[in-house]
Motif scaffolding. Structure first.
Motif, PDB file in Angstrom:
ATOM      1  N   ALA B  30       0.843  -1.205   0.000  1.00 45.20           N
ATOM      2  CA  ALA B  30       0.000   0.000   0.000  1.00 45.20           C
ATOM      3  C   ALA B  30       0.875   1.250   0.000  1.00 45.20           C
ATOM      4  CB  ALA B  30      -0.926  -0.004   1.218  1.00 45.20           C
ATOM      5  N   ARG B  31       1.945   1.209   0.825  1.00 41.21           N
ATOM      6  CA  ARG B  31       2.821   2.381   0.904  1.00 41.21           C
ATOM      7  C   ARG B  31       3.535   2.611  -0.425  1.00 41.21           C
ATOM      8  NH1 ARG B  31       7.735   2.595   2.034  1.00 41.21           N
ATOM      9  NH2 ARG B  31       7.860   0.484   2.879  1.00 41.21           N
ATOM     10  N   LEU B  32       4.058   1.522  -1.030  1.00 37.59           N
ATOM     11  CA  LEU B  32       4.767   1.659  -2.303  1.00 37.59           C
ATOM     12  C   LEU B  32       3.821   2.109  -3.424  1.00 37.59           C
ATOM     13  CD1 LEU B  32       7.077  -1.486  -2.095  1.00 37.59           C
ATOM     14  CD2 LEU B  32       7.794   0.916  -2.012  1.00 37.59           C
ATOM     15  N   ALA B 110      -6.998   5.736  11.488  1.00 39.20           N
ATOM     16  CA  ALA B 110      -5.739   5.956  12.208  1.00 39.20           C
ATOM     17  C   ALA B 110      -4.793   4.776  11.981  1.00 39.20           C
ATOM     18  CB  ALA B 110      -6.007   6.151  13.704  1.00 39.20           C
ATOM     19  N   ARG B 111      -5.338   3.569  11.885  1.00 39.03           N
ATOM     20  CA  ARG B 111      -4.519   2.362  11.726  1.00 39.03           C
ATOM     21  C   ARG B 111      -4.045   2.193  10.282  1.00 39.03           C
ATOM     22  NH1 ARG B 111      -8.127  -1.350  13.054  1.00 39.03           N
ATOM     23  NH2 ARG B 111      -8.526  -1.614  10.847  1.00 39.03           N
ATOM     24  N   ASP B 112      -4.959   2.442   9.319  1.00 39.02           N
ATOM     25  CA  ASP B 112      -4.652   2.160   7.906  1.00 39.02           C
ATOM     26  C   ASP B 112      -4.538   3.439   7.084  1.00 39.02           C
ATOM     27  OD1 ASP B 112      -4.730  -0.574   8.328  1.00 39.02           O
ATOM     28  OD2 ASP B 112      -6.874  -0.672   7.985  1.00 39.02           O
ATOM     29  N   ARG B 113      -3.820   4.419   7.623  1.00 36.40           N
ATOM     30  CA  ARG B 113      -3.747   5.718   6.948  1.00 36.40           C
ATOM     31  C   ARG B 113      -3.311   5.612   5.491  1.00 36.40           C
ATOM     32  NH1 ARG B 113       0.345   9.102   9.240  1.00 36.40           N
ATOM     33  NH2 ARG B 113       1.395   7.097   9.291  1.00 36.40           N
ATOM     34  N   THR B 114      -2.153   4.956   5.280  1.00 39.79           N
ATOM     35  CA  THR B 114      -1.582   4.887   3.938  1.00 39.79           C
ATOM     36  C   THR B 114      -2.527   4.191   2.976  1.00 39.79           C
ATOM     37  OG1 THR B 114       0.491   4.546   5.096  1.00 39.79           O
ATOM     38  CG2 THR B 114       0.519   4.319   2.720  1.00 39.79           C
ATOM     39  N   ARG B 115      -3.070   3.056   3.433  1.00 37.25           N
ATOM     40  CA  ARG B 115      -3.941   2.264   2.593  1.00 37.25           C
ATOM     41  C   ARG B 115      -5.187   3.062   2.196  1.00 37.25           C
ATOM     42  NH1 ARG B 115      -5.852  -3.729   4.403  1.00 37.25           N
ATOM     43  NH2 ARG B 115      -3.661  -3.873   4.947  1.00 37.25           N
ATOM     44  N   PHE B 116      -5.740   3.777   3.169  1.00 40.69           N
ATOM     45  CA  PHE B 116      -6.950   4.547   2.870  1.00 40.69           C
ATOM     46  C   PHE B 116      -6.628   5.694   1.916  1.00 40.69           C
ATOM     47  CE2 PHE B 116     -10.119   7.825   3.651  1.00 40.69           C
ATOM     48  CZ  PHE B 116     -11.256   7.096   3.349  1.00 40.69           C
ATOM     49  N   GLN B 117      -5.519   6.384   2.168  1.00 40.93           N
ATOM     50  CA  GLN B 117      -5.125   7.486   1.274  1.00 40.93           C
ATOM     51  C   GLN B 117      -4.982   6.983  -0.154  1.00 40.93           C
ATOM     52  OE1 GLN B 117      -1.732   9.821   2.470  1.00 40.93           O
ATOM     53  NE2 GLN B 117      -2.297   9.719   4.606  1.00 40.93           N
ATOM     54  N   LEU B 118      -4.280   5.853  -0.291  1.00 43.81           N
ATOM     55  CA  LEU B 118      -4.036   5.285  -1.618  1.00 43.81           C
ATOM     56  C   LEU B 118      -5.344   5.022  -2.353  1.00 43.81           C
ATOM     57  CD1 LEU B 118      -2.332   3.653  -3.766  1.00 43.81           C
ATOM     58  CD2 LEU B 118      -2.858   1.652  -2.381  1.00 43.81           C
TER      59      LEU B 118
END
Lengths: 238, 238
Positions: B30-32, B110-118
């Motif tokens: 998710a981050r990548l 709050a837990r899945d910030r990156t994933r949600f943003q993506l």
């Protein structure tokens, strides 16, 4: 005299026309930047989208960077100034200050959806000094709204909550509008801005004690008992 | 018997290890994806980021599409199911249903910030069937939350407002957390989720009548609750 007036009227028309075209240039540029990225958009693309020649475009703007700087400035410094003015307006109660800021924020997001989406989510892709200006503007606007909430808590109009989280709650609700609002004659933005500014006030304001003095007394007594216990516990710990 | 237990324990450890690595793969992917785009990220990049070989990665996932499908499914179907269950729980009042949904949404973001943003901002860049699944999931989750608010309006617990705008207001406030929350030992997510779920209820609930002794009692209790929460926040900060 008559000639002076005619000249002044001409001047006003020229200024109005210039502002209209500049607004169009900024709107089209924001949409193209959002669709193709800043690097993937040329001044020629923008001119074509507006429906003017590239030469005509140069009369209004010198570079893509200048357009982007204007887009960033519009979304930041004007908001900070406005929020500061509302915060300082002592003719308004604290709830009314919050209501106005929320109302104007929703109206801004409904009007400039594309522009806000572009800048808010692409700040990291901006040229560094613009990214800094944008983030600094957001930081200042948040600090001012937080101040409005802190002032209201001190005055007893708002509940004693975390003012930063409160400010981010209000901003989140209002900013989100840029991602779901669909403009159109059947979808005016004003009722949305009214409901959300009501909600912003309702989510922060103190519980009304009601008209019953005994209820108010019970609230005060219970709160004092609680506070006394808490302070005793803190003293033992300290 | 003892051998069965040992085998069962081994099996549990293997399953736990598999789940841990799969979670890491999804988080790193998710981050990548968010940083480099879906097309710009290879399975080799993901393996390197997790710290395993490409061969080991294939043991857990078959393709980038499979990872993306999992990321989308986690963020949509589980939320819809959960919201539906809370809405159907008649042991809870309407305000309590709303409070739980808001609390869990903030904790998720709050837990899945990156994933949600993506996913939230890149839905248009997803493969078409995944984009459809994601948008349909969002639509269903919004419809369920809107239903919770409509139920509460019908019951007189909430004010008679536009339930869709109300649902989008609550979601906007909660979703925004993904863009500003910075996790860390000094920044627990729970107090934020508590304050925001309080705010979600406060922004929608009907005005208390004030002269009713039960309403007065509720007000007194709410004041106590509020004081308690504030002292907890102060303690955490201290």
């Amino acid at each position: 005299m008559a000639q002076d007036s005619a000249e002044a009227a001409n001047q006003r028309r020229t200024t109005a026309r210039r502002e209209l075209i500049e607004t169009q240039i900024h709107e089209h540029a924001a949409r193209l930047f959002a669709q193709r990225g800043f690097a993937g958009t040329s001044l020629g693309d923008i001119a074509e989208s507006v429906g003017i020649t590239r030469q005509a475009l140069y009369y209004y703007v010198k570079s893509k960077d200048e357009i982007l700087a204007k887009l960033v400035a519009d979304l930041t410094s004007s908001v900070v100034t406005r929020t500061r003015e509302i915060r300082a307006d002592t003719t308004l109660g604290h709830a009314e200050r919050l209501r106005r800021i929320a109302y104007l924020t929703v109206m801004d997001r409904a009007r400039d959806r594309t522009r806000f989406q572009l800048l808010d989510r692409s700040a990291s892709a901006l040229p560094p000094e613009l990214a800094d200006a944008f983030l600094e503007g957001r930081r200042l606007a948040l600090a001012e709204l937080r101040g409005v909430i802190e002032d209201g808590i001190t005055a007893g109009e708002f509940r004693p909550l975390d003012a930063r989280v409160g400010a981010l709650s209000v901003l989140g609700m209002c900013n989100w509008v840029a991602w779901w609002y669909e403009p159109g004659p059947d979808h005016p933005a004003e009722p949305i801005a009214e409901q959300m500014s009501d909600c912003a006030v309702a989510m922060l304001r103190s519980e009304p004690t009601g008209t019953d003095p005994l209820a108010a007394l019970a609230t005060a007594r219970a709160s004092l008992d609680q506070l006394e216990r808490q302070l005793r516990i803190d003293n033992r710990r300290g």
